[in-house]
Design a protein around this motif. Structure first.
Motif, PDB file in Angstrom:
ATOM      1  N   UNK A  38       7.196 -24.872 -71.573  1.00 16.98           N
ATOM      2  CA  UNK A  38       5.714 -25.321 -71.483  1.00 16.98           C
ATOM      3  C   UNK A  38       5.409 -26.294 -72.468  1.00 16.98           C
ATOM      4  N   UNK A  39       5.815 -26.502 -73.577  1.00 18.64           N
ATOM      5  CA  UNK A  39       5.606 -27.401 -74.474  1.00 18.64           C
ATOM      6  C   UNK A  39       5.982 -28.746 -74.140  1.00 18.64           C
ATOM      7  N   UNK A  40       7.254 -28.834 -73.349  1.00 21.87           N
ATOM      8  CA  UNK A  40       7.773 -30.196 -72.908  1.00 21.87           C
ATOM      9  C   UNK A  40       6.668 -30.735 -71.934  1.00 21.87           C
ATOM     10  N   UNK A  41       6.024 -29.764 -70.924  1.00 24.36           N
ATOM     11  CA  UNK A  41       5.122 -30.226 -69.884  1.00 24.36           C
ATOM     12  C   UNK A  41       3.946 -30.742 -70.720  1.00 24.36           C
ATOM     13  N   UNK A  42       3.422 -30.092 -71.834  1.00 24.63           N
ATOM     14  CA  UNK A  42       2.158 -30.477 -72.433  1.00 24.63           C
ATOM     15  C   UNK A  42       2.574 -31.591 -73.220  1.00 24.63           C
ATOM     16  N   UNK A  43       3.702 -31.756 -73.894  1.00 22.56           N
ATOM     17  CA  UNK A  43       3.835 -33.425 -74.516  1.00 22.56           C
ATOM     18  C   UNK A  43       3.799 -34.324 -73.308  1.00 22.56           C
ATOM     19  N   UNK A  44       4.402 -34.250 -72.344  1.00 15.89           N
ATOM     20  CA  UNK A  44       4.862 -35.058 -71.254  1.00 15.89           C
ATOM     21  C   UNK A  44       3.525 -35.519 -70.613  1.00 15.89           C
TER      22      UNK A  44
ATOM     23  N   UNK B 285       9.893 -34.111 -64.321  1.00 16.90           N
ATOM     24  CA  UNK B 285       8.766 -33.213 -64.010  1.00 16.90           C
ATOM     25  C   UNK B 285       7.786 -33.651 -63.056  1.00 16.90           C
ATOM     26  N   UNK B 286       7.161 -32.459 -62.559  1.00 16.81           N
ATOM     27  CA  UNK B 286       6.004 -32.683 -61.556  1.00 16.81           C
ATOM     28  C   UNK B 286       4.766 -32.988 -62.558  1.00 16.81           C
ATOM     29  N   UNK B 287       3.647 -33.369 -61.984  1.00 18.23           N
ATOM     30  CA  UNK B 287       2.366 -33.197 -62.601  1.00 18.23           C
ATOM     31  C   UNK B 287       1.950 -31.906 -62.404  1.00 18.23           C
ATOM     32  N   UNK B 288       1.830 -30.892 -63.421  1.00 22.02           N
ATOM     33  CA  UNK B 288       1.208 -29.808 -63.415  1.00 22.02           C
ATOM     34  C   UNK B 288      -0.523 -29.619 -63.477  1.00 22.02           C
ATOM     35  N   UNK B 289      -0.889 -28.805 -62.789  1.00 17.41           N
ATOM     36  CA  UNK B 289      -2.460 -28.680 -62.932  1.00 17.41           C
ATOM     37  C   UNK B 289      -3.002 -27.585 -64.006  1.00 17.41           C
ATOM     38  N   UNK B 290      -1.974 -26.552 -64.206  1.00 17.63           N
ATOM     39  CA  UNK B 290      -2.504 -25.383 -64.852  1.00 17.63           C
ATOM     40  C   UNK B 290      -1.152 -24.821 -65.752  1.00 17.63           C
ATOM     41  N   UNK B 291      -1.468 -24.100 -66.716  1.00 28.76           N
ATOM     42  CA  UNK B 291      -0.549 -23.539 -67.234  1.00 28.76           C
ATOM     43  C   UNK B 291      -0.756 -22.004 -67.642  1.00 28.76           C
ATOM     44  N   UNK B 292      -0.169 -20.807 -67.193  1.00 26.86           N
ATOM     45  CA  UNK B 292      -0.635 -19.741 -67.706  1.00 26.86           C
ATOM     46  C   UNK B 292       0.627 -18.793 -68.127  1.00 26.86           C
ATOM     47  N   UNK B 293       0.172 -18.064 -69.311  1.00 29.26           N
ATOM     48  CA  UNK B 293       1.202 -17.476 -70.082  1.00 29.26           C
ATOM     49  C   UNK B 293       0.794 -16.091 -70.183  1.00 29.26           C
TER      50      UNK B 293
ATOM     51  N   UNK C 150      14.563 -26.346 -61.820  1.00 31.19           N
ATOM     52  CA  UNK C 150      13.809 -25.656 -60.778  1.00 31.19           C
ATOM     53  C   UNK C 150      13.571 -26.606 -59.611  1.00 31.19           C
ATOM     54  N   UNK C 151      14.440 -26.557 -58.659  1.00 33.90           N
ATOM     55  CA  UNK C 151      14.503 -27.612 -57.608  1.00 33.90           C
ATOM     56  C   UNK C 151      13.449 -27.395 -56.610  1.00 33.90           C
ATOM     57  N   UNK C 152      13.249 -28.302 -55.763  1.00 37.11           N
ATOM     58  CA  UNK C 152      12.099 -28.222 -54.734  1.00 37.11           C
ATOM     59  C   UNK C 152      12.200 -26.963 -53.978  1.00 37.11           C
TER      60      UNK C 152
ATOM     61  N   UNK D  11      10.017 -38.373 -66.732  1.00 37.39           N
ATOM     62  CA  UNK D  11      10.023 -38.906 -65.622  1.00 37.39           C
ATOM     63  C   UNK D  11       9.033 -38.036 -64.889  1.00 37.39           C
ATOM     64  N   UNK D  12       8.220 -38.473 -64.015  1.00 39.77           N
ATOM     65  CA  UNK D  12       7.438 -37.864 -63.223  1.00 39.77           C
ATOM     66  C   UNK D  12       7.760 -37.962 -61.793  1.00 39.77           C
ATOM     67  N   UNK D  13       8.140 -36.844 -61.129  1.00 37.47           N
ATOM     68  CA  UNK D  13       8.269 -36.813 -59.552  1.00 37.47           C
ATOM     69  C   UNK D  13       7.196 -36.169 -58.649  1.00 37.47           C
ATOM     70  N   UNK D  14       7.425 -36.536 -57.768  1.00 34.61           N
ATOM     71  CA  UNK D  14       6.345 -35.858 -56.519  1.00 34.61           C
ATOM     72  C   UNK D  14       6.826 -34.833 -55.892  1.00 34.61           C
ATOM     73  N   UNK D  15       8.385 -34.650 -55.911  1.00 38.22           N
ATOM     74  CA  UNK D  15       9.003 -33.654 -55.203  1.00 38.22           C
ATOM     75  C   UNK D  15       9.006 -32.201 -55.810  1.00 38.22           C
TER      76      UNK D  15
END
Length: 865
Positions: A623-629, A642-650, A598-600, A565-569
Motif C-alpha cells: 500500500x505504501x509503495x502504491x501511495x508513494x508511486x 504497477x497499475x493506477x489504483x483508484x482506491x485503497x481499503x484496509x 499479482x499478474x493479470x 513504472x505504470x502499466x495498463x495490464x
C-alpha cells in the motif's frame, strides 16, 4: 427579588454578549481584558485565573476575571485550542475625549478554524475552516486556510465521504447555513460534534464584489454558494483586510487516489498510530523539506496521491532530474534554508499584522531567489524551465533593503525601524536628537563646574522627564534658588531648570515626530508589499514544489528508492519491495525484502503464517509503495510495475469504538462492508485476519464468503491474510486466488525462527502455540495447549466447497458445528475453573454491549480472586 439595574458598562457588555453567546467575550478596560459572569467563572477555571467580583459588596456581585492585554494571546490560544471561541472587544474611541460611555465593539472573533497558528511545529500544519451546504442529492464542501489564503471547493455525493474529507483535512470548525431545515441541521451538527468539530452558523448572504471575484472560477452553483457562505463567515468574524485569499479552486475527489481515515491510520501515513507523533510515520520518514510551505505541500501530496498518469509522470521526471543532478539539488537546498514561510508572510501583510522583522524575513527570502534561479539555469535538464518561471521580485527586495534596518525591534511604533538616508525628515529628527544629547552632556559638565559637585548628573525618567540629580550630601553646596525642585528621593534630590525643560520639549517633540514618521513609512513599505501579494504567493507555490521534488530526490538517494513504472495490464510486479518506515528503524541489512506479484489473472493472495512473522508488514508495504508511486515519488524496491489504483481499503488490527457502541467485530465488519460496497476492479484491498472477532465457524464462514464475493463481483487486487488454514483450499477452486505464506522454521530444540520471507503455497501450520511460548506463557499451559491442539486437529474440520450438492454442503456444515471439541475437559479440571466456565456459558456474548462485556470480565476476575 427585584433584579438589580445594570450599570451603563454592563448594559454595553450584555448587548455585545448577546451577539456572541457561544464565545468568551474579552472586554477591554484600560490595560486589561475582563471576563464577566459565566465567562469569568468558566474562564477562571480553564485559564487558572483569580476569580473576583465587580460590586463585591452589593447583594448581586458580578463574577469577574482579568487578563493583561499584552498577554492576551497566550490565554486566547489556550481557549481556542480547547474548542472555544473568543470575541475581542476593543475601545473604539479615546477615553480622554469620549463623552459618556466609551464606545466599544468586537474587532475580531477568534475560533478554532480562524486561529493564526504560529507556535512550535505549527508551520508544517494547515489550519482549515470548512463550510458544508446540503443539496437534494449531494453536498457542497468549501474550505480555507486563513493563514495562507488557500481556498478550495468540491461536490461530494454522500455524507460519509464528507466526514472523511473533513478528517483528511483535519478540519477543526465547520460552518453550516443558519436558515437550513432545523432537523437536518441538528442531525448534521450532532454527527460533526461527535467527531469533535466546532459548529458555527452563517446566514446565506448574496455575494458582494469581493466574494463574486473569489468564487468566479467555480462552475457549480452549490460550490459557489458554499464558498460564499464560508467567505462571509470569515469577513464577519475577522473584520480586517483579507486580500491574500486566492480565488477558489474546484477539485474532484475522483482525481485522487481515495482512502479513508481508517486506512490513513492503519498505514501510519502522517502520524504513528501508537504514539500520535510524526516520527514513525511515512511523512515523518520522507519529510526533509527546507521550507514550511514545502512541508505542508508534501503532506497534501501524501494524503492526496494522483490518478492521472501524465501528472504523476511529470512529477517523477522532475524527481529523476533532481536525483541525477546532485550539485544543482544541493545548491537549491542551501538557498532554501534562507527562505521563510512566504505564504504566511503574505497573509500577515494583507491583514496588516506584519511587523518589521517579518519584512526583513521576506527580504532575506527574496534575496535567495536569484541564486536559486542561477543554479537551475545552469542545468541541461527540465529543471532549467523552472528557473525561467521564478520571479525574484528584486524590486520588492530592494525596497525593503533600502528602507528597513537589518535588526529592527518587534514593536513597529517605537522607532528605530527605518534606515538612515531613506527619509530626510527622519534624518533631521535624528540629528536634532543627537544634538540635544550632546547639549545634555555639555549641560552636565557645565553644572558640575559651576556648583563644584562632581557627582551631579543629568538623567531621564519616564514619569518625570529630564532632571538634574544631586545627592543629599551635596545639597548644601547649591546656591539658593539655582534649580527648581522636581522630585525627592531617599538619598538625592532631582531638579529642573527653565532651559532644561525647554530642551526636554524639543527632545520629546523630535522623538514623537521621528517615531510617528517611521511608523508611517513602515506602513507605506508594508502596503507596497501588500500590493505584490499575488506575486509572493505564486513564488511561494513554486518554491514549495521545488522543495518537495528535491526532497523526494534526496529520499530516493538515501533510501535506495527506484522509479516506478505504470502499466495498463492490471499487473502488480514489485521486486524486493520494502516497508520504508520499518526498514528505517532496523539496522542496515536487517530488513527482509519481498517480491509482490499479482499478474493479470491473479487478483488475490491468501497469506498464511505465524503471528509476528511479517504478514501485516508485507501488506502495508505494498500500500505504501502504491501511495508513494501515485504521489510522484520513487518507491522502496528494486523494481516496481504497477497499475493506477483508484482506491485503497484496509482492515488491519483489532479496534473497537466504545463511544459509538461498536465492538471490535462490528468495526471489523463495517470496514469490510465499506470495501465490498465501494471497491472496483482498479482498487487495492488489504484484509488482515478478517473474521477473528467472533466464534471460529462464524468467522471462517464470513471470511470464505467475503473471499468468494470479492472473487466473483469485485475483482480488486487483494491481499488477504488469515489464520484459517482451511481457507487455503480456495486457491484450488478459484484460478484468480493464490496461496502464499511467511516462512518460519523450527530448530532441533523446537524453537521457532521467523524468516520474514514470503513464499509460494500455504503455511503448513499456524505456529500459534510457538508464538505463545515466545511470549512467555507458563510451560505447563503450553503443554496442555499442545494436547488440546492434537485433539482438535483430529476432527479434520474443513470448509464448505461448491463442487458438492447443496444438501451435502449443508449436512457437512451441520456436522462440523456439532463436532466442535471443548477446549477443556470439564470432568477433570478443578472446581474453581468449572465455576468460571459455567459462568462464562451463561453470558450472551452476541447481545453484549462493550460495557456489558467489561462488566462480565470483571465478574470473572472476581470469581478468580
Amino acid at each position: 427579588m427585584v433584579k438589580p439595574v445594570d450599570t451603563p458598562m454592563m448594559v454595553q457588555y450584555h448587548e455585545i454578549k448577546s451577539q456572541y453567546p457561544d464565545a468568551f467575550v474579552f472586554y477591554r478596560l484600560g490595560d486589561f481584558y475582563e471576563l464577566f459572569e459565566e465567562d469569568a467563572v468558566l474562564g477562571a477555571k480553564l485559564l487558572e485565573l483569580t476569580l473576583t467580583a465587580r460590586n463585591k459588596n452589593s447583594e448581586n456581585p458580578v463574577p469577574m476575571a482579568g487578563i493583561p492585554h499584552h498577554a492576551a494571546k497566550n490565554y486566547i490560544d489556550i481557549l481556542v485550542d480547547q474548542g472555544y471561541k473568543v470575541a475581542i472587544v476593543e475601545q473604539m474611541e479615546d477615553p480622554a475625549v469620549a463623552k459618556g460611555m466609551v464606545k466599544r465593539d468586537v474587532v475580531q472573533l477568534i475560533t478554532p478554524g480562524t486561529k493564526m497558528y504560529d507556535g512550535a511545529g505549527s508551520d508544517k500544519q494547515n489550519n482549515y475552516l470548512a463550510a458544508i451546504l446540503p443539496n437534494s442529492d449531494s453536498w457542497a464542501l468549501a474550505y480555507i486556510d486563513l493563514s495562507t489564503g488557500e481556498l478550495k471547493a468540491t461536490t461530494i455525493r454522500r455524507l460519509t465521504d464528507i466526514l472523511d474529507e473533513l478528517s483528511s483535512l483535519e478540519v477543526k470548525e465547520v460552518v453550516l447555513r443558519q436558515n437550513d431545515d432545523l432537523t437536518t441541521q441538528q442531525q448534521l451538527a450532532t454527527q460533526l460534534g461527535e467527531r469533535g468539530l466546532v459548529i458555527s452558523t452563517q446566514l446565506a448572504i448574496e455575494p458582494n464584489a469581493t466574494v463574486s471575484f473569489l468564487t468566479q472560477p467555480l462552475l457549480k452553483i452549490d460550490e459557489t454558494k458554499a464558498t460564499a457562505m464560508l467567505l462571509n463567515y470569515i469577513f464577519d468574524t475577522q473584520r480586517r483586510n483579507l486580500d491574500h485569499i486566492v480565488p477558489a479552486i474546484s477539485y474532484e475527489r475522483l482525481a485522487y487516489l481515495k482512502f479513508n481515515q481508517d486506512t490513513r491510520t492503519n498505514l501510519d501515513l502522517v502520524e504513528n498510530n501508537r504514539t500520535k507523533k510524526r516520527a514513525g510515520s511515512l511523512l515523518g520518514l520522507i519529510d526533509g523539506t527546507h521550507t514550511a510551505m514545502g512541508s505542508r505541500l508534501l503532506k497534501q501530496w501524501v494524503l492526496k496521491p494522483l490518478r492521472d498518469q501524465n501528472d504523476i509522470e511529470d512529477r517523477l521526471d522532475l524527481v529523476d532530474a533532481f536525483r541525477d543532478d546532485f550539485f544543482t539539488r544541493g545548491a537549491l537546498q542551501d538557498q532554501l534554508k534562507s527562505v521563510y514561510d512566504l505564504e504566511r508572510l503574505a497573509a500577515r501583510a494583507a491583514m496588516g499584522t506584519m511587523n518589521a522583522r517579518e519584512l526583513v524575513q521576506l527580504k532575506r527570502s527574496l534575496l535567495a531567489i536569484p541564486s536559486i534561479k542561477a543554479a537551475l539555469a545552469q542545468t541541461t535538464s527540465i529543471l532549467k524551465n523552472a528557473s525561467d518561471t521564478l520571479d525574484d521580485m528584486v524590486d520588492v527586495a530592494g525596497l525593503i533593503e533600502e528602507a528597513i534596518v537589518d535588526d529592527p525591534p518587534i514593536s513597529v511604533r517605537e522607532g528605530d525601524i527605518i534606515n538612515d538616508g531613506f527619509d530626510d525628515k527622519i534624518d533631521n529628527y535624528r540629528r536634532v536628537l543627537q544634538d540635544n544629547q550632546t547639549w545634555l552632556a555639555q549641560l552636565e559638565t557645565d553644572e558640575r563646574a559651576a556648583t563644584g559637585i562632581h557627582s551631579l548628573k543629568v538623567g531621564y525618567n519616564k514619569n518625570f522627564g529630564y532632571f538634574i540629580e544631586v545627592t543629599k550630601a551635596n545639597i548644601s553646596k547649591l546656591e539658593e534658588n539655582r534649580y527648581e525642585r522636581r522630585q525627592t528621593l531617599t538619598n538625592a534630590e532631582r531638579f529642573v531648570t527653565p532651559e532644561l525643560k525647554a530642551h526636554e520639549r524639543l527632545i520629546i517633540e523630535a522623538q514623537a515626530k521621528r517615531t510617528q514618521r517611521e511608523y508611517e513609512l513602515f506602513v507605506t513599505v508594508r502596503e507596497r508589499v501588500k500590493a505584490n501579494i499575488s506575486r509572493v504567493q505564486n513564488l511561494a507555490q513554486q518554491i514549495a514544489r521545488l522543495d518537495v521534488l528535491s526532497t523526494l530526490a534526496d529520499v530516493a538517494d538515501n533510501h535506495r528508492f527506484v522509479r516506478p513504472e505504470f502499466t495498463t495490464h492490471n499487473r502488480v510486479c514489485v521486486k524486493q519491495g520494502r516497508h520504508p518506515v520499518v526498514e528505517s528503524l532496523l539496522e542496515a541489512g536487517e530488513f527482509v525484502a519481498n517480491d509482490v506479484l499479482l499478474d493479470e489473472n491473479t487478483t488475490m493472495q491468501l497469506i498464511t503464517g505465524p503471528n509476528m512473522a511479517g504478514k501485516s508488514t508485507y501488506m502495508r508495504e505494498l500500500a505504501l509503495i502504491v501511495i508513494l508511486a501515485q504521489m510522484g515519488s520513487f518507491v522502496p524496491a528494486d523494481a516496481a510495475e504497477l497499475p493506477i489504483f483508484d482506491q485503497i481499503f484496509t482492515r488491519i488490527g483489532a479496534n473497537d469504538d466504545m463511544a459509538m457502541g461498536q465492538s471490535t467485530f462490528m468495526v471489523e465488519m463495517a470496514e469490510a462492508n465499506h470495501a465490498l460496497q465501494e471497491a472496483t476492479a482498479h482498487s487495492l484491498i488489504l484484509f488482515d485476519e478478517l473474521g477473528r472477532g467472533t466464534a471460529t465457524y462464524d468467522g471462517m464462514a464470513l471470511a470464505q464468503a467475503i473471499i468468494e464475493f470479492l472473487d466473483a463481483h469485485v475483482h480488486a487486487k487483494t491481499l488477504f491474510s488469515t489464520h484459517y488454514h482451511e481457507l487455503t483450499v480456495l486457491a484450488d477452486q478459484h484460478d484468480s486466488i493464490e496461496n502464499v505464506h511467511v516462512g518460519a522454521v523450527e530448530d532441533e530444540s523446537g524453537q521457532l525462527h521467523f524468516l520474514h520471507q514470503i513464499k509460494k503455497g500455504p503455511a503448513d501450520k499456524s505456529y500459534g502455540i510457538h508464538v505463545a511460548a515466545l511470549a512467555g506463557l507458563p510451560e505447563t499451559l503450553i503443554t496442555q495447549a499442545k494436547v488440546i491442539l492434537t485433539e482438535l486437529e483430529a476432527q479434520k474440520s474443513s470448509i464448505v466447497t461448491h463442487d458438492q450438492p447443496e444438501e451435502r454442503q449443508l449436512e457437512q456444515t451441520r456436522d462440523q458445528l456439532s463436532e466442535q471439541v471443548a477446549l477443556f475437559n470439564v470432568d477433570t479440571i478443578n472446581p474453581e475453573i468449572k465455576t468460571l466456565l459455567d459462568t462464562l456459558d451463561n453470558f450472551d456474548i452476541l447481545t453484549m454491549t462493550p460495557v456489558d462485556a467489561m462488566n462480565a470480565l470483571n465478574t470473572l476476575k472476581k470469581l478468580r480472586n
